[in-house]
Design an enzyme around this catalytic site. Structure first.
Site, PDB file in Angstrom:
ATOM      1  N   HIS A 182       0.911  -1.242   0.013  1.00 55.96           N
ATOM      2  CA  HIS A 182       0.026   0.265   0.186  1.00 55.96           C
ATOM      3  C   HIS A 182       0.783   1.246  -0.136  1.00 55.96           C
ATOM      4  O   HIS A 182       1.198   1.808   1.004  1.00 55.96           O
ATOM      5  CB  HIS A 182      -0.765   0.004   1.099  1.00 55.96           C
ATOM      6  CG  HIS A 182      -1.942   1.010   1.175  1.00 55.96           C
ATOM      7  ND1 HIS A 182      -3.351   0.577   1.459  1.00 55.96           N
ATOM      8  CD2 HIS A 182      -2.004   2.305   0.976  1.00 55.96           C
ATOM      9  CE1 HIS A 182      -4.132   1.548   1.506  1.00 55.96           C
ATOM     10  NE2 HIS A 182      -3.355   2.790   0.912  1.00 55.96           N
TER      11      HIS A 182
ATOM     12  N   GLU B 235      -4.373   0.309  -5.283  1.00 53.28           N
ATOM     13  CA  GLU B 235      -4.418   1.231  -6.222  1.00 53.28           C
ATOM     14  C   GLU B 235      -3.298   1.749  -6.889  1.00 53.28           C
ATOM     15  O   GLU B 235      -2.525   2.840  -7.225  1.00 53.28           O
ATOM     16  CB  GLU B 235      -4.644   2.756  -5.507  1.00 53.28           C
ATOM     17  CG  GLU B 235      -6.142   2.810  -4.736  1.00 53.28           C
ATOM     18  CD  GLU B 235      -6.327   4.052  -4.038  1.00 53.28           C
ATOM     19  OE1 GLU B 235      -7.578   4.317  -3.808  1.00 53.28           O
ATOM     20  OE2 GLU B 235      -5.417   4.698  -3.771  1.00 53.28           O
TER      21      GLU B 235
ATOM     22  N   TYR C 267     -14.901   6.989  -3.826  1.00 53.22           N
ATOM     23  CA  TYR C 267     -15.312   8.227  -3.238  1.00 53.22           C
ATOM     24  C   TYR C 267     -16.065   9.202  -3.874  1.00 53.22           C
ATOM     25  O   TYR C 267     -16.895   9.607  -3.381  1.00 53.22           O
ATOM     26  CB  TYR C 267     -14.024   8.999  -2.791  1.00 53.22           C
ATOM     27  CG  TYR C 267     -12.960   8.107  -1.725  1.00 53.22           C
ATOM     28  CD1 TYR C 267     -13.270   8.354  -0.476  1.00 53.22           C
ATOM     29  CD2 TYR C 267     -12.297   7.135  -2.229  1.00 53.22           C
ATOM     30  CE1 TYR C 267     -12.370   7.773   0.615  1.00 53.22           C
ATOM     31  CE2 TYR C 267     -11.243   6.439  -1.424  1.00 53.22           C
ATOM     32  CZ  TYR C 267     -11.309   6.793   0.011  1.00 53.22           C
ATOM     33  OH  TYR C 267     -10.590   6.169   0.928  1.00 53.22           O
TER      34      TYR C 267
ATOM     35  N   GLU D 273     -12.623   0.750   0.233  1.00 57.39           N
ATOM     36  CA  GLU D 273     -12.683   2.007   0.896  1.00 57.39           C
ATOM     37  C   GLU D 273     -13.781   2.797   0.186  1.00 57.39           C
ATOM     38  O   GLU D 273     -14.160   3.003  -0.777  1.00 57.39           O
ATOM     39  CB  GLU D 273     -11.237   2.758   0.510  1.00 57.39           C
ATOM     40  CG  GLU D 273     -10.036   2.323   1.160  1.00 57.39           C
ATOM     41  CD  GLU D 273      -8.722   3.331   0.666  1.00 57.39           C
ATOM     42  OE1 GLU D 273      -9.073   4.305   0.522  1.00 57.39           O
ATOM     43  OE2 GLU D 273      -7.908   2.481   0.823  1.00 57.39           O
TER      44      GLU D 273
END
Length: 536
Positions: free
Chosen positions: A152, A198, A340, A412
């Site tokens: 990460h 990501e 998001y 997330e």
């Protein structure tokens, strides 16, 4: 009583004015845990560098974010992750927070340099192995399933110095070496592995805009001391995709049958709407979706990059050999989605655009959160993030259709307020975060009812933490963290999530108000930290 009701209605009206996209419809009001399938995972997320701290302690080596964050001006307020939330010593306390919420899953990442301080050029650090064993064992003892991210963002600085990190194919083998140690050390208890978090965001921030280490970019995207924003991003992405696929191949051939786990990857996902009601902007939406989401997932499902990328990037986009296609294609048991926001997309082939957006690496698409001065949704603290709940349903449907309804996890989803007020009581009364999660969960429930195979939802984040270049200025946590004492204090959103996870049946009448009480007194906190430290 009547006066209080009027006051409540007036305050609610003000909230709706300030956060129009948070306005609740009946689905939002009624969303319950029971609207989700049996066995659905509800959890929270963190990552190692953002919460652990314990900088260079117990044998940990230097990583790229340790170096980058210590260069003045790179991080807001010159913050760094040296201490972060001190999760390394307070993990038992943080597990108690998860238990108090009623979550059944926790997504965290393993610090590469805590396990391998020098990558494959040094020895395995037994203290690092011991820490994660304790974390995993304590989670399982409390009925919380670990979802483990191997990489990460943070990598050993030595690998950057030796061969440039993800710009070199040598990094693929280093990652597989690290992954194998994780499989051997923890795989008997880990049933859900995530290889990399990501990659698509990382290449953008590290090699296009240069905001993340190694801070590579070129005009018009920025004026970094090194880098080529047109050439380097596809190279770094290619190496991460191959590193992922090789790690999955290793796991499937040597560990999966015996350990019984699954393995996937997490991408940064966004949804896009046409800025203008015309065909060229609708085509721009297709390109934006391809250059943002499909750049990562198309190769792992179908064995090649999206056709739109091949068309516009040409020879700058690497190719997969026949041998590589054999193990890249289908190298996912599930899709992880960090989601998001939604944005508008505008065509830059037939329309004038701001310099940089009219480039191949951006797919000749300009993306923005505003149209005619009006935002697409409520504003957030992170620039470019807007509250667009319906985007959750749309991105899930897009992924369902494009990837044959492969199992998905929302790994997330979270909210940071647009104005960071330092008054603790204001921070604790985070009604906007409650409305955010309620509305996004309602949209997710609709997508599941319409057939999407989504199996989990993870709030970002359990606690306020180090938010990369934003430092500690952005707060996504369900729990407020006092930067002086590191005490965790539950926000209103923690109380709401707890009630939601109990399907709305908790009686809090005999409890202290979550928004006014602290987690414990200073002595209790200190003792908790010492207990955690002695457990490592």
């Amino acid at each position: 009583m009547q006066a209080k009701r009027i006051q409540f209605l007036f305050l609610s009206f003000l909230v709706l004015l300030k956060y129009p996209s948070h306005a609740r419809n009946i689905d939002d009001e009624d969303v319950k845990r029971s609207h989700f399938p049996d066995g659905f995972f509800f959890g929270t997320s963190t990552s190692s560098y953002q919460v652990e701290g314990a900088y260079m302690e117990d044998g940990k080596g230097l990583n790229n974010w340790d170096v980058f964050s210590h260069i003045p001006g790179n991080i807001k307020n010159n913050d760094n992750g040296d201490i972060a939330d001190n999760h390394y010593y307070r993990f038992l306390e943080d597990i108690e927070l998860m238990c108090s919420l009623g979550t059944n899953a926790y997504r965290f990442s393993i610090s590469w340099t805590r396990i391998l301080p020098r990558g494959k050029f040094g020895q395995v650090n037994p203290r690092g192995i011991m820490f994660y064993n304790k974390l995993i064992d304590n989670l399982l003892e409390r009925g919380i399933k670990p979802f483990v991210t191997i990489h990460h963002h943070d990598i050993p600085q030595e690998l950057v110095d030796r061969y440039g990190g993800w710009l070199s194919p040598l990094m693929q083998e280093d990652f597989v070496y690290f992954a194998e140690i994780c499989f051997k050390s923890f795989g008997d208890r880990i049933k859900n592995w995530i290889t990399i978090n990501e990659p698509n965001l990382l290449v953008d921030m590290s090699y296009i805009t240069g905001w993340y280490p190694p801070a590579h970019c070129s005009p018009p995207f920025g004026n970094c001391s090194a880098g080529n924003s047109d050439i380097e991003p596809p190279i770094a992405m290619h190496n991460m995709i191959l590193g992922h696929a090789k790690a999955v191949k290793l796991y499937r051939e040597h560990f999966q049958l015996k350990q019984g786990g699954s393995i996937g990857i997490v991408g940064m996902t966004k949804y896009f709407e046409p800025l203008r009601d015309n065909e060229i902007d609708r085509q721009a939406v297709s390109r934006a979706l391809a250059f943002t989401n499909a750049w990562l997932f198309d190769p792992l499902v179908y064995g090649d990059y999206p056709a739109e990328m091949r068309l516009y990037l040409g020879s700058a986009l690497p190719t997969f050999s026949p041998e590589e296609i054999n193990y890249v294609k289908g190298s996912l048991d599930f899709i992880g989605m960090n989601f998001y926001t939604s944005l508008y997309a505008k065509d830059c082939i037939h329309s004038a655009c701001i310099s940089g957006w009219d480039s191949p690496i951006r797919g000749f698409v300009y993306t923005t959160g505003e149209r005619d001065g009006e935002p697409i949704g409520g504003r957030c603290g992170i620039p470019g993030f807007f509250v667009v709940p319906e985007g959750m349903e749309k991105i899930v449907n897009y992924m369902k259709e494009r990837y044959n309804n492969m199992p998905m996890f929302v790994t997330e989803n979270g909210f940071s307020p647009p104005q960071q007020n330092d008054q603790v009581q204001v921070l604790l009364q985070d009604t906007n975060r409650v409305d955010f999660h309620r509305s996004y969960l309602a949209a997710l429930a609709r997508a599941i009812r319409n057939g999407a195979d989504v199996r989990g939802y993870f709030v970002w984040s359990l606690i306020d933490n180090f938010e990369w270049i934003e430092g500690y200025s952005q707060r996504f946590g369900l729990y407020y963290v006092d930067r002086r004492t590191l005490e965790r204090v539950p926000k209103l959103s923690a109380k709401w999530y707890k009630k939601f996870l109990a399907n709305g049946t908790i009686d809090h009448s005999n409890e202290e108000d979550f928004t006014t009480r602290s987690f414990g007194n200073t002595n209790a906190t200190t003792l908790g930290s010492e207990a955690s430290k002695s457990a490592i």
